[in-house]
Design a protein around this motif. Structure first.
Motif, PDB file in Angstrom:
ATOM      1  N   ARG A   1      -4.138  88.105  39.767  1.00  0.00           N
ATOM      2  CA  ARG A   1      -4.086  86.791  39.023  1.00  0.00           C
ATOM      3  C   ARG A   1      -3.825  85.595  40.101  1.00  0.00           C
ATOM      4  NH1 ARG A   1      -1.121  88.474  33.540  1.00  0.00           N
ATOM      5  NH2 ARG A   1       0.016  89.711  34.950  1.00  0.00           N
ATOM      6  N   ALA A   2      -4.173  85.691  41.186  1.00  0.00           N
ATOM      7  CA  ALA A   2      -3.944  84.854  42.468  1.00  0.00           C
ATOM      8  C   ALA A   2      -5.139  83.499  42.106  1.00  0.00           C
ATOM      9  CB  ALA A   2      -4.506  85.411  43.590  1.00  0.00           C
ATOM     10  N   GLY A   3      -4.639  82.558  42.853  1.00  0.00           N
ATOM     11  CA  GLY A   3      -5.535  81.240  42.775  1.00  0.00           C
ATOM     12  C   GLY A   3      -7.008  81.520  43.121  1.00  0.00           C
ATOM     13  N   CYS A   4      -7.339  82.408  43.920  1.00  0.00           N
ATOM     14  CA  CYS A   4      -8.803  82.503  44.345  1.00  0.00           C
ATOM     15  C   CYS A   4      -9.669  83.189  43.572  1.00  0.00           C
ATOM     16  CB  CYS A   4      -8.721  83.152  45.727  1.00  0.00           C
ATOM     17  SG  CYS A   4      -7.867  84.688  45.855  1.00  0.00           S
ATOM     18  N   LEU A   5     -10.713  82.835  43.555  1.00  0.00           N
ATOM     19  CA  LEU A   5     -11.774  83.449  42.696  1.00  0.00           C
ATOM     20  C   LEU A   5     -11.918  84.895  43.078  1.00  0.00           C
ATOM     21  CD1 LEU A   5     -14.787  80.926  42.657  1.00  0.00           C
ATOM     22  CD2 LEU A   5     -13.049  81.159  41.004  1.00  0.00           C
ATOM     23  N   GLN A   6     -12.140  85.901  42.254  1.00  0.00           N
ATOM     24  CA  GLN A   6     -12.443  87.285  42.576  1.00  0.00           C
ATOM     25  C   GLN A   6     -14.312  87.609  42.022  1.00  0.00           C
ATOM     26  OE1 GLN A   6      -9.042  90.014  42.521  1.00  0.00           O
ATOM     27  NE2 GLN A   6      -8.262  88.112  41.678  1.00  0.00           N
ATOM     28  N   TYR A   7     -14.782  88.152  43.087  1.00  0.00           N
ATOM     29  CA  TYR A   7     -16.137  88.538  42.607  1.00  0.00           C
ATOM     30  C   TYR A   7     -16.686  89.868  43.160  1.00  0.00           C
ATOM     31  CZ  TYR A   7     -21.347  88.084  42.888  1.00  0.00           C
ATOM     32  OH  TYR A   7     -22.616  88.105  42.549  1.00  0.00           O
ATOM     33  N   PHE A   8     -17.323  90.729  42.241  1.00  0.00           N
ATOM     34  CA  PHE A   8     -17.847  91.922  42.502  1.00  0.00           C
ATOM     35  C   PHE A   8     -19.209  92.115  41.914  1.00  0.00           C
ATOM     36  CE2 PHE A   8     -17.213  94.129  38.462  1.00  0.00           C
ATOM     37  CZ  PHE A   8     -15.955  93.314  37.840  1.00  0.00           C
ATOM     38  N   GLU A   9     -20.043  93.175  42.245  1.00  0.00           N
ATOM     39  CA  GLU A   9     -21.318  93.278  41.720  1.00  0.00           C
ATOM     40  C   GLU A   9     -21.597  94.663  41.438  1.00  0.00           C
ATOM     41  OE1 GLU A   9     -24.149  91.832  44.735  1.00  0.00           O
ATOM     42  OE2 GLU A   9     -23.567  89.654  44.114  1.00  0.00           O
ATOM     43  N   THR A  10     -22.414  95.103  40.468  1.00  0.00           N
ATOM     44  CA  THR A  10     -22.892  96.497  40.296  1.00  0.00           C
ATOM     45  C   THR A  10     -24.389  96.384  40.393  1.00  0.00           C
ATOM     46  OG1 THR A  10     -22.982  96.106  37.894  1.00  0.00           O
ATOM     47  CG2 THR A  10     -21.032  96.951  38.817  1.00  0.00           C
ATOM     48  N   GLU A  11     -24.684  97.664  41.041  1.00  0.00           N
ATOM     49  CA  GLU A  11     -26.244  97.990  41.075  1.00  0.00           C
ATOM     50  C   GLU A  11     -26.685  99.096  40.156  1.00  0.00           C
ATOM     51  OE1 GLU A  11     -27.506  96.537  45.374  1.00  0.00           O
ATOM     52  OE2 GLU A  11     -28.595  98.281  44.615  1.00  0.00           O
ATOM     53  N   ALA A  12     -27.328  99.092  38.965  1.00  0.00           N
ATOM     54  CA  ALA A  12     -27.325 100.472  38.419  1.00  0.00           C
ATOM     55  C   ALA A  12     -28.968 100.765  38.629  1.00  0.00           C
ATOM     56  CB  ALA A  12     -27.194 100.006  37.063  1.00  0.00           C
ATOM     57  N   ARG A  13     -29.090 101.927  38.341  1.00  0.00           N
ATOM     58  CA  ARG A  13     -30.693 102.676  38.016  1.00  0.00           C
ATOM     59  C   ARG A  13     -30.638 103.182  36.721  1.00  0.00           C
ATOM     60  NH1 ARG A  13     -35.035 101.751  40.271  1.00  0.00           N
ATOM     61  NH2 ARG A  13     -36.259 103.451  39.822  1.00  0.00           N
ATOM     62  N   VAL A  14     -31.834 102.734  36.126  1.00  0.00           N
ATOM     63  CA  VAL A  14     -31.837 103.223  34.649  1.00  0.00           C
ATOM     64  C   VAL A  14     -33.411 103.596  34.562  1.00  0.00           C
ATOM     65  CG1 VAL A  14     -32.186 102.459  32.314  1.00  0.00           C
ATOM     66  CG2 VAL A  14     -30.207 101.675  33.704  1.00  0.00           C
ATOM     67  N   GLY A  15     -33.550 104.670  34.118  1.00  0.00           N
ATOM     68  CA  GLY A  15     -34.910 105.254  33.874  1.00  0.00           C
ATOM     69  C   GLY A  15     -34.951 105.735  32.558  1.00  0.00           C
TER      70      GLY A  15
ATOM     71  N   SER B   1     -32.464 111.380  31.023  1.00  0.00           N
ATOM     72  CA  SER B   1     -32.294 110.590  32.167  1.00  0.00           C
ATOM     73  C   SER B   1     -31.006 110.008  32.679  1.00  0.00           C
ATOM     74  CB  SER B   1     -33.421 109.286  31.909  1.00  0.00           C
ATOM     75  OG  SER B   1     -34.668 109.839  31.498  1.00  0.00           O
ATOM     76  N   PRO B   2     -30.479 110.396  33.447  1.00  0.00           N
ATOM     77  CA  PRO B   2     -29.053 109.712  33.854  1.00  0.00           C
ATOM     78  C   PRO B   2     -29.295 108.466  34.310  1.00  0.00           C
ATOM     79  CG  PRO B   2     -29.897 111.336  35.395  1.00  0.00           C
ATOM     80  CD  PRO B   2     -30.700 111.404  34.413  1.00  0.00           C
ATOM     81  N   VAL B   3     -28.021 107.610  33.949  1.00  0.00           N
ATOM     82  CA  VAL B   3     -27.864 105.922  34.472  1.00  0.00           C
ATOM     83  C   VAL B   3     -26.904 106.181  35.605  1.00  0.00           C
ATOM     84  CG1 VAL B   3     -27.095 104.068  33.819  1.00  0.00           C
ATOM     85  CG2 VAL B   3     -28.533 105.425  32.201  1.00  0.00           C
ATOM     86  N   SER B   4     -27.269 105.421  36.608  1.00  0.00           N
ATOM     87  CA  SER B   4     -26.347 105.309  37.874  1.00  0.00           C
ATOM     88  C   SER B   4     -25.921 103.961  38.271  1.00  0.00           C
ATOM     89  CB  SER B   4     -26.844 106.304  38.879  1.00  0.00           C
ATOM     90  OG  SER B   4     -27.948 105.578  39.613  1.00  0.00           O
ATOM     91  N   MET B   5     -24.586 104.049  38.634  1.00  0.00           N
ATOM     92  CA  MET B   5     -24.185 102.477  39.115  1.00  0.00           C
ATOM     93  C   MET B   5     -23.379 102.728  40.312  1.00  0.00           C
ATOM     94  SD  MET B   5     -21.572 100.311  36.905  1.00  0.00           S
ATOM     95  CE  MET B   5     -22.276 100.504  35.485  1.00  0.00           C
ATOM     96  N   LYS B   6     -23.429 101.729  41.130  1.00  0.00           N
ATOM     97  CA  LYS B   6     -22.691 101.668  42.357  1.00  0.00           C
ATOM     98  C   LYS B   6     -22.141 100.220  42.445  1.00  0.00           C
ATOM     99  CE  LYS B   6     -25.842 100.369  46.048  1.00  0.00           C
ATOM    100  NZ  LYS B   6     -26.558 100.824  47.219  1.00  0.00           N
ATOM    101  N   LEU B   7     -21.040 100.117  43.056  1.00  0.00           N
ATOM    102  CA  LEU B   7     -20.115  98.938  43.064  1.00  0.00           C
ATOM    103  C   LEU B   7     -20.265  98.240  44.378  1.00  0.00           C
ATOM    104  CD1 LEU B   7     -17.699  97.548  41.954  1.00  0.00           C
ATOM    105  CD2 LEU B   7     -16.223  98.752  43.098  1.00  0.00           C
ATOM    106  N   VAL B   8     -20.633  97.131  44.387  1.00  0.00           N
ATOM    107  CA  VAL B   8     -20.918  96.364  45.643  1.00  0.00           C
ATOM    108  C   VAL B   8     -19.887  95.365  46.001  1.00  0.00           C
ATOM    109  CG1 VAL B   8     -22.482  94.971  46.963  1.00  0.00           C
ATOM    110  CG2 VAL B   8     -23.414  96.577  45.128  1.00  0.00           C
ATOM    111  N   VAL B   9     -18.967  95.394  46.842  1.00  0.00           N
ATOM    112  CA  VAL B   9     -17.972  94.654  47.191  1.00  0.00           C
ATOM    113  C   VAL B   9     -17.922  94.346  48.888  1.00  0.00           C
ATOM    114  CG1 VAL B   9     -16.487  95.381  45.380  1.00  0.00           C
ATOM    115  CG2 VAL B   9     -16.389  96.652  47.311  1.00  0.00           C
ATOM    116  N   GLY B  10     -16.982  93.524  48.816  1.00  0.00           N
ATOM    117  CA  GLY B  10     -16.700  93.080  50.464  1.00  0.00           C
ATOM    118  C   GLY B  10     -17.838  92.543  51.238  1.00  0.00           C
TER     119      GLY B  10
END
Ligand code: ZN
Length: 210
Positions: free
Chosen positions: A45-59, A183-192
């Motif tokens: 809860r610092a003053g700066c914005l925080q951002y992350f992304e996820t990339e998921a594969r769905v079939g 069909s499994p769903v997969s997800m990865k985190l994209v950071v930094g």
């Protein structure tokens, strides 16, 4: 914290839903109800914005019935992380759900705030046998303005800016993957430095928070 009954982490580090639940008894320090995992620390809860992304594969192996949840990404307080398979209905959770929808005959996105759906966006992939797609989302947390912005990275669009976020408790990023038949769903985190932070994306975030 990964719920190893419902999900697993593959060699590439992606979170993948189990087609069948694993019957191994859950270890003490793991999520038992939520189908996925959470971050190891809450958002600062610092003053700066925080951002992350996820990339998921769905079939889809076959068309899904109404309202089958495929994936979820969002934030919630510590106590709400593991009440149910999803945080979407929790009173202090903010999340993006991707699920099947018979109204649009497709796979739709829903933004949920404090247990209620506040936005329904159609058209990710069609709800047909063999349909598949990569879904790429970004989440911005602005503690100072009490706002969360949900971005569709592939479309280069803000889906929703949620305001009046209750951050009286620290908020934990949550990542859920759910199975659709075989069909499994997969997800990865994209950071930094893996995040492609373009000028266009920056401008879109600044505008969404204004
Ligand atoms: Zn829909």
């Amino acid at each position: 914290m990964v719920n190893l009954n419902r999900t697993q982490v593959n060699a590439e580090g992606d979170l993948v839903s189990n087609i069948w639940p694993n019957a191994t008894p859950a270890e003490e320090d793991r999520l038992k109800n939520f189908w996925g995992t959470c971050s190891s620390v809450p958002l600062a809860r610092a003053g700066c914005l925080q951002y992350f992304e996820t990339e998921a594969r769905v079939g889809l192996e076959k068309p899904l019935n109404e309202n089958v949840l495929l994936l979820e990404v969002g934030v919630c307080p510590k106590e709400e992380r593991d009440i149910k398979h999803s945080i979407g209905g929790r009173p202090h959770a903010y999340c993006l759900d991707v699920n099947s929808c018979t109204t649009h005959e497709g796979i739709c996105r829903a933004i949920r705030k404090e247990g209620k759906r506040v936005l329904h966006l159609p058209d990710t992939i069609p709800n047909t046998a063999g349909a598949s797609g990569t879904l790429h989302y970004g989440i911005v947390y602005d503690d100072a303005r009490k706002k969360i912005v949900f971005i569709d990275v592939k479309e280069n669009k803000v889906m929703s800016t949620v305001d009046k976020v209750d951050s009286s408790q620290p908020l934990w990023p949550m990542f859920g993957v759910y199975s659709s038949g075989k069909s499994p769903v997969s997800m990865k985190l994209v950071v930094g430095s893996d995040i492609n932070m373009t000028e266009e994306k920056k401008a879109m975030i600044v505008k969404a928070l204004a």
